[in-house]
Design a protein around this motif. Structure first.
Motif, PDB file in Angstrom:
ATOM      1  N   ASN A   4       0.802  -1.220   0.000  1.00 45.89           N
ATOM      2  CA  ASN A   4       0.000   0.000   0.000  1.00 45.89           C
ATOM      3  C   ASN A   4       0.833   1.268   0.000  1.00 45.89           C
ATOM      4  N   ILE A   5       2.125   1.168   0.209  1.00 41.30           N
ATOM      5  CA  ILE A   5       2.985   2.343   0.177  1.00 41.30           C
ATOM      6  C   ILE A   5       3.459   2.519  -1.265  1.00 41.30           C
ATOM      7  N   LYS A   6       3.086   3.624  -1.858  1.00 41.91           N
ATOM      8  CA  LYS A   6       3.396   3.886  -3.260  1.00 41.91           C
ATOM      9  C   LYS A   6       4.610   4.797  -3.369  1.00 41.91           C
ATOM     10  N   PRO A   7       5.384   4.668  -4.461  1.00 39.35           N
ATOM     11  CA  PRO A   7       6.482   5.605  -4.688  1.00 39.35           C
ATOM     12  C   PRO A   7       5.938   7.031  -4.771  1.00 39.35           C
ATOM     13  N   LEU A   8       6.658   7.972  -4.182  1.00 43.51           N
ATOM     14  CA  LEU A   8       6.217   9.355  -4.154  1.00 43.51           C
ATOM     15  C   LEU A   8       7.176  10.307  -4.854  1.00 43.51           C
ATOM     16  N   PHE A   9       8.292   9.798  -5.331  1.00 42.44           N
ATOM     17  CA  PHE A   9       9.311  10.657  -5.932  1.00 42.44           C
ATOM     18  C   PHE A   9       9.107  10.824  -7.425  1.00 42.44           C
ATOM     19  N   ASN A  10       9.420  12.012  -7.902  1.00 44.40           N
ATOM     20  CA  ASN A  10       9.463  12.357  -9.326  1.00 44.40           C
ATOM     21  C   ASN A  10       8.098  12.287  -9.998  1.00 44.40           C
ATOM     22  N   ASP A  12       4.620  14.670 -11.200  1.00 43.97           N
ATOM     23  CA  ASP A  12       4.108  16.008 -11.485  1.00 43.97           C
ATOM     24  C   ASP A  12       2.597  15.938 -11.360  1.00 43.97           C
ATOM     25  N   PRO A  13       1.996  16.583 -10.409  1.00 43.43           N
ATOM     26  CA  PRO A  13       2.562  17.433  -9.361  1.00 43.43           C
ATOM     27  C   PRO A  13       3.227  16.596  -8.271  1.00 43.43           C
ATOM     28  N   PRO A  14       4.120  17.229  -7.493  1.00 42.78           N
ATOM     29  CA  PRO A  14       4.846  16.504  -6.449  1.00 42.78           C
ATOM     30  C   PRO A  14       3.912  15.929  -5.383  1.00 42.78           C
ATOM     31  N   ALA A  15       4.438  15.016  -4.605  1.00 45.82           N
ATOM     32  CA  ALA A  15       3.667  14.397  -3.518  1.00 45.82           C
ATOM     33  C   ALA A  15       3.223  15.468  -2.525  1.00 45.82           C
ATOM     34  N   THR A  16       2.003  15.316  -2.046  1.00 47.35           N
ATOM     35  CA  THR A  16       1.463  16.269  -1.082  1.00 47.35           C
ATOM     36  C   THR A  16       1.844  15.849   0.333  1.00 47.35           C
ATOM     37  N   ASP A  17       1.684  16.784   1.272  1.00 44.29           N
ATOM     38  CA  ASP A  17       1.934  16.462   2.682  1.00 44.29           C
ATOM     39  C   ASP A  17       1.043  15.314   3.136  1.00 44.29           C
ATOM     40  N   GLU A  18      -0.189  15.306   2.654  1.00 47.26           N
ATOM     41  CA  GLU A  18      -1.133  14.244   3.036  1.00 47.26           C
ATOM     42  C   GLU A  18      -0.668  12.878   2.534  1.00 47.26           C
ATOM     43  N   GLU A  19      -0.180  12.819   1.298  1.00 44.71           N
ATOM     44  CA  GLU A  19       0.314  11.550   0.755  1.00 44.71           C
ATOM     45  C   GLU A  19       1.515  11.043   1.542  1.00 44.71           C
ATOM     46  N   ILE A  20       2.405  11.956   1.913  1.00 37.78           N
ATOM     47  CA  ILE A  20       3.585  11.572   2.685  1.00 37.78           C
ATOM     48  C   ILE A  20       3.165  11.097   4.073  1.00 37.78           C
ATOM     49  N   HIS A  21       2.219  11.796   4.691  1.00 36.05           N
ATOM     50  CA  HIS A  21       1.724  11.382   6.008  1.00 36.05           C
ATOM     51  C   HIS A  21       1.065  10.006   5.921  1.00 36.05           C
ATOM     52  N   ASP A  22       0.256   9.781   4.887  1.00 41.32           N
ATOM     53  CA  ASP A  22      -0.412   8.488   4.727  1.00 41.32           C
ATOM     54  C   ASP A  22       0.594   7.346   4.550  1.00 41.32           C
ATOM     55  N   ALA A  23       1.673   7.604   3.808  1.00 37.56           N
ATOM     56  CA  ALA A  23       2.709   6.577   3.633  1.00 37.56           C
ATOM     57  C   ALA A  23       3.407   6.296   4.965  1.00 37.56           C
ATOM     58  N   ALA A  24       3.678   7.358   5.730  1.00 37.91           N
ATOM     59  CA  ALA A  24       4.306   7.186   7.044  1.00 37.91           C
ATOM     60  C   ALA A  24       3.391   6.410   7.982  1.00 37.91           C
ATOM     61  N   LEU A  25       2.113   6.738   7.969  1.00 38.93           N
ATOM     62  CA  LEU A  25       1.137   6.033   8.801  1.00 38.93           C
ATOM     63  C   LEU A  25       1.084   4.556   8.438  1.00 38.93           C
ATOM     64  N   ARG A  70       7.110  11.897 -13.770  1.00 39.28           N
ATOM     65  CA  ARG A  70       6.096  10.951 -14.250  1.00 39.28           C
ATOM     66  C   ARG A  70       4.712  11.556 -14.063  1.00 39.28           C
ATOM     67  N   ASP A  71       3.806  11.180 -14.941  1.00 29.99           N
ATOM     68  CA  ASP A  71       2.432  11.652 -14.883  1.00 29.99           C
ATOM     69  C   ASP A  71       1.634  10.738 -13.964  1.00 29.99           C
ATOM     70  N   ARG A  72       0.998  11.306 -12.976  1.00 25.86           N
ATOM     71  CA  ARG A  72       0.252  10.504 -11.993  1.00 25.86           C
ATOM     72  C   ARG A  72      -0.864   9.686 -12.635  1.00 25.86           C
ATOM     73  N   GLU A  73      -1.578  10.289 -13.561  1.00 28.09           N
ATOM     74  CA  GLU A  73      -2.692   9.579 -14.202  1.00 28.09           C
ATOM     75  C   GLU A  73      -2.199   8.394 -15.022  1.00 28.09           C
ATOM     76  N   GLU A  74      -1.089   8.570 -15.696  1.00 24.99           N
ATOM     77  CA  GLU A  74      -0.523   7.483 -16.502  1.00 24.99           C
ATOM     78  C   GLU A  74      -0.080   6.328 -15.610  1.00 24.99           C
ATOM     79  N   VAL A  75       0.584   6.630 -14.510  1.00 14.17           N
ATOM     80  CA  VAL A  75       1.035   5.593 -13.576  1.00 14.17           C
ATOM     81  C   VAL A  75      -0.165   4.884 -12.952  1.00 14.17           C
TER      82      VAL A  75
END
Length: 88
Positions: A4-10, A12-25, A70-75
């Motif tokens: 459930n932890i997804k790559p967040l690097f590279n 567009d747009p960059p990872a949000t604070d919420e996404e980083i918090h969710d990965a940490a959680l 990378r494009d989020r929608e494409e991934v």
């Protein structure tokens, strides 16, 4: 690593604070073996999530790449296609 932890690097747009918090959680849940800590362990659990989120922010801010973002929608579309194939 937890699926459930997804790559967040590279991205567009960059990872949000919420996404980083969710990965940490998710990481703390996996390591601790619980999704909801007891009242006694709640403070330690939250400190761990905050600490890991801060480390993840630091990591993402310091990483460099020569690849285009990378494009989020494409991934996401590729992930959905893999899931459809896997569970078809």
């Amino acid at each position: 690593m937890c699926r459930n932890i997804k790559p967040l690097f590279n991205f567009d747009p960059p990872a949000t604070d919420e996404e980083i918090h969710d990965a940490a959680l998710q990481f703390v849940r996996k390591v601790s073996g619980t999704t909801k800590p007891s009242k006694r362990n709640e403070a330690a659990f939250e400190r761990a999530v905050s600490s890991i989120a801060a480390c993840a922010h630091e990591l993402l801010d310091s990483l460099e790449t020569s690849q285009p973002p990378r494009d989020r929608e494409e991934v996401a579309a590729k992930a959905r296609a893999r899931t459809a194939t896997r569970f078809a």
